[in-house]
Design a protein around this motif. Structure first.
Motif, PDB file in Angstrom:
ATOM      1  N   VAL A  19       0.850  -1.203   0.000  1.00 41.66           N
ATOM      2  CA  VAL A  19       0.000   0.000   0.000  1.00 41.66           C
ATOM      3  C   VAL A  19       0.879   1.245   0.000  1.00 41.66           C
ATOM      4  CG1 VAL A  19      -1.692   1.328   1.333  1.00 41.66           C
ATOM      5  CG2 VAL A  19      -1.975  -1.142   1.073  1.00 41.66           C
ATOM      6  N   CYS A  20       1.923   1.237   0.813  1.00 38.05           N
ATOM      7  CA  CYS A  20       2.832   2.376   0.898  1.00 38.05           C
ATOM      8  C   CYS A  20       3.502   2.635  -0.464  1.00 38.05           C
ATOM      9  CB  CYS A  20       3.874   2.106   1.980  1.00 38.05           C
ATOM     10  SG  CYS A  20       4.729   3.552   2.594  1.00 38.05           S
ATOM     11  N   LEU A  21       3.975   1.594  -1.103  1.00 39.14           N
ATOM     12  CA  LEU A  21       4.572   1.731  -2.433  1.00 39.14           C
ATOM     13  C   LEU A  21       3.543   2.230  -3.450  1.00 39.14           C
ATOM     14  CD1 LEU A  21       6.800  -1.474  -2.535  1.00 39.14           C
ATOM     15  CD2 LEU A  21       7.604   0.900  -2.590  1.00 39.14           C
ATOM     16  N   GLY A  22       2.328   1.712  -3.351  1.00 42.68           N
ATOM     17  CA  GLY A  22       1.265   2.161  -4.266  1.00 42.68           C
ATOM     18  C   GLY A  22       0.967   3.639  -4.110  1.00 42.68           C
ATOM     19  N   GLY A  24       3.058   5.848  -3.007  1.00 42.21           N
ATOM     20  CA  GLY A  24       4.228   6.533  -3.556  1.00 42.21           C
ATOM     21  C   GLY A  24       4.177   6.641  -5.067  1.00 42.21           C
ATOM     22  N   VAL A  25       3.766   5.573  -5.725  1.00 41.85           N
ATOM     23  CA  VAL A  25       3.641   5.592  -7.187  1.00 41.85           C
ATOM     24  C   VAL A  25       2.552   6.589  -7.612  1.00 41.85           C
ATOM     25  CG1 VAL A  25       2.923   4.223  -9.195  1.00 41.85           C
ATOM     26  CG2 VAL A  25       4.582   3.288  -7.558  1.00 41.85           C
ATOM     27  N   LEU A  26       1.423   6.590  -6.905  1.00 47.19           N
ATOM     28  CA  LEU A  26       0.352   7.543  -7.238  1.00 47.19           C
ATOM     29  C   LEU A  26       0.826   8.985  -7.079  1.00 47.19           C
ATOM     30  CD1 LEU A  26      -2.762   5.800  -5.645  1.00 47.19           C
ATOM     31  CD2 LEU A  26      -2.213   6.020  -8.083  1.00 47.19           C
ATOM     32  N   TYR A  27       1.556   9.271  -6.013  1.00 47.47           N
ATOM     33  CA  TYR A  27       2.097  10.615  -5.831  1.00 47.47           C
ATOM     34  C   TYR A  27       3.114  10.963  -6.914  1.00 47.47           C
ATOM     35  CZ  TYR A  27      -0.044  11.831  -1.343  1.00 47.47           C
ATOM     36  OH  TYR A  27      -0.932  12.179  -0.351  1.00 47.47           O
ATOM     37  N   ALA A  28       3.919   9.992  -7.352  1.00 50.19           N
ATOM     38  CA  ALA A  28       4.885  10.240  -8.424  1.00 50.19           C
ATOM     39  C   ALA A  28       4.165  10.553  -9.740  1.00 50.19           C
ATOM     40  CB  ALA A  28       5.815   9.041  -8.590  1.00 50.19           C
ATOM     41  N   VAL A  29       3.107   9.814 -10.036  1.00 53.37           N
ATOM     42  CA  VAL A  29       2.320  10.079 -11.246  1.00 53.37           C
ATOM     43  C   VAL A  29       1.706  11.480 -11.159  1.00 53.37           C
ATOM     44  CG1 VAL A  29       0.238   9.402 -12.513  1.00 53.37           C
ATOM     45  CG2 VAL A  29       1.883   7.662 -11.787  1.00 53.37           C
ATOM     46  N   LEU A  30       1.158  11.807  -9.995  1.00 55.00           N
ATOM     47  CA  LEU A  30       0.583  13.142  -9.809  1.00 55.00           C
ATOM     48  C   LEU A  30       1.633  14.231  -9.960  1.00 55.00           C
ATOM     49  CD1 LEU A  30      -2.047  13.047  -6.931  1.00 55.00           C
ATOM     50  CD2 LEU A  30      -2.348  13.882  -9.257  1.00 55.00           C
ATOM     51  N   PHE A  31       2.833  13.976  -9.512  1.00 52.80           N
ATOM     52  CA  PHE A  31       3.913  14.942  -9.673  1.00 52.80           C
ATOM     53  C   PHE A  31       4.050  15.344 -11.139  1.00 52.80           C
ATOM     54  CE2 PHE A  31       8.439  15.396 -10.877  1.00 52.80           C
ATOM     55  CZ  PHE A  31       8.701  16.619 -10.273  1.00 52.80           C
ATOM     56  N   PHE A  32       4.116  14.358 -12.025  1.00 54.77           N
ATOM     57  CA  PHE A  32       4.279  14.649 -13.447  1.00 54.77           C
ATOM     58  C   PHE A  32       3.025  15.283 -14.050  1.00 54.77           C
ATOM     59  CE2 PHE A  32       7.523  11.324 -12.808  1.00 54.77           C
ATOM     60  CZ  PHE A  32       8.635  12.064 -13.201  1.00 54.77           C
ATOM     61  N   LEU A  33       1.860  14.784 -13.687  1.00 55.16           N
ATOM     62  CA  LEU A  33       0.614  15.350 -14.215  1.00 55.16           C
ATOM     63  C   LEU A  33       0.415  16.804 -13.782  1.00 55.16           C
ATOM     64  CD1 LEU A  33      -1.861  12.356 -13.740  1.00 55.16           C
ATOM     65  CD2 LEU A  33      -0.896  13.210 -15.888  1.00 55.16           C
ATOM     66  N   VAL A  34       0.664  17.073 -12.510  1.00 60.19           N
ATOM     67  CA  VAL A  34       0.476  18.423 -11.987  1.00 60.19           C
ATOM     68  C   VAL A  34       1.538  19.368 -12.544  1.00 60.19           C
ATOM     69  CG1 VAL A  34       0.485  19.829  -9.875  1.00 60.19           C
ATOM     70  CG2 VAL A  34      -0.781  17.672  -9.938  1.00 60.19           C
ATOM     71  N   ALA A  35       2.776  18.898 -12.654  1.00 53.39           N
ATOM     72  CA  ALA A  35       3.833  19.732 -13.237  1.00 53.39           C
ATOM     73  C   ALA A  35       3.462  20.137 -14.656  1.00 53.39           C
ATOM     74  CB  ALA A  35       5.167  19.000 -13.215  1.00 53.39           C
ATOM     75  N   ASP A  36       2.919  19.203 -15.423  1.00 55.21           N
ATOM     76  CA  ASP A  36       2.500  19.503 -16.790  1.00 55.21           C
ATOM     77  C   ASP A  36       1.315  20.463 -16.804  1.00 55.21           C
ATOM     78  OD1 ASP A  36       2.618  19.100 -19.664  1.00 55.21           O
ATOM     79  OD2 ASP A  36       0.748  17.956 -19.422  1.00 55.21           O
ATOM     80  N   ALA A 113      -7.538  12.373  -4.778  1.00 53.04           N
ATOM     81  CA  ALA A 113      -7.496  12.543  -3.323  1.00 53.04           C
ATOM     82  C   ALA A 113      -8.263  11.428  -2.615  1.00 53.04           C
ATOM     83  CB  ALA A 113      -8.058  13.899  -2.932  1.00 53.04           C
ATOM     84  N   ALA A 114      -9.401  11.053  -3.149  1.00 53.09           N
ATOM     85  CA  ALA A 114     -10.197  10.001  -2.518  1.00 53.09           C
ATOM     86  C   ALA A 114      -9.460   8.663  -2.543  1.00 53.09           C
ATOM     87  CB  ALA A 114     -11.556   9.879  -3.212  1.00 53.09           C
ATOM     88  N   VAL A 115      -8.856   8.333  -3.672  1.00 54.60           N
ATOM     89  CA  VAL A 115      -8.131   7.066  -3.803  1.00 54.60           C
ATOM     90  C   VAL A 115      -6.916   7.048  -2.878  1.00 54.60           C
ATOM     91  CG1 VAL A 115      -6.745   5.646  -5.385  1.00 54.60           C
ATOM     92  CG2 VAL A 115      -8.942   6.589  -6.140  1.00 54.60           C
ATOM     93  N   ILE A 116      -6.134   8.121  -2.914  1.00 56.19           N
ATOM     94  CA  ILE A 116      -4.922   8.167  -2.099  1.00 56.19           C
ATOM     95  C   ILE A 116      -5.269   8.200  -0.610  1.00 56.19           C
ATOM     96  CG2 ILE A 116      -2.927   9.591  -1.483  1.00 56.19           C
ATOM     97  CD1 ILE A 116      -2.692  10.286  -4.487  1.00 56.19           C
ATOM     98  N   THR A 117      -6.251   9.001  -0.242  1.00 56.03           N
ATOM     99  CA  THR A 117      -6.636   9.079   1.171  1.00 56.03           C
ATOM    100  C   THR A 117      -7.180   7.739   1.658  1.00 56.03           C
ATOM    101  OG1 THR A 117      -7.083  11.432   0.940  1.00 56.03           O
ATOM    102  CG2 THR A 117      -8.011  10.341   2.863  1.00 56.03           C
TER     103      THR A 117
END
Length: 147
Positions: A19-22, A24-36, A113-117
């Motif tokens: 779950v922790c790794l998942g 982390g991956v979701l936050y990494a994906v969001l990093f790229f999406l939000v940066a774009d 937010a709902a999925v990550i939370t």
């Protein structure tokens, strides 16, 4: 079929690591999406997602490889801090939250937010289980004789 407390804890620890790794991956994906999405915008929040991705990815590796109550307690405390910060900054508390930024309107941030939370709450529950079962097993285990 009876499962030993040790194997149940191991399964819970590996589930917590996954779950922790998942997360982390979701936050990494969001990093790229939000940066774009925020490219050229006056406000930028994408760095926060990288700031969250790295500890979750590292935490997942630690949870998978280290079976220590201290790690579980510190991870649970940090998880509570992250959830409180989410309420303060993302939801908005006393000011507009991240969901209100125009640049992010196409990213369906509420769904993210709902999925990550939800995953973070599951992680906190697994950590609580690990902490609780390790405390019970340490108090019920007889001490070994010295020497």
């Amino acid at each position: 079929m009876n499962t030993s407390p040790v194997s149940s804890r191991r399964a819970a620890r590996l589930a917590a690591a996954a779950v922790c790794l998942g997360v982390g991956v979701l936050y990494a994906v969001l990093f790229f999406l939000v940066a774009d999405a925020e490219a050229g915008a006056s406000e930028n929040t994408y760095g926060a997602y990288l700031l969250l991705a790295v500890p979750y990815l590292a935490g997942g590796v630690l949870l998978a490889t280290v079976a220590r109550r201290g790690l579980w307690v510190s991870t649970a405390v940090l998880q509570i801090v992250v959830l409180v910060l989410f309420v303060l900054f993302a939801v908005g508390g006393s000011r507009p939250g991240v969901f209100e930024y125009e640049a992010l309107s196409g990213l369906h941030m509420a769904v993210w937010a709902a999925v990550i939370t939800g995953a973070q709450v599951v992680l906190l529950g697994l950590l609580g289980y690990l902490i609780g079962t390790s405390a019970r097993s340490s108090t019920s285990t007889p001490a070994r004789p010295a020497g």
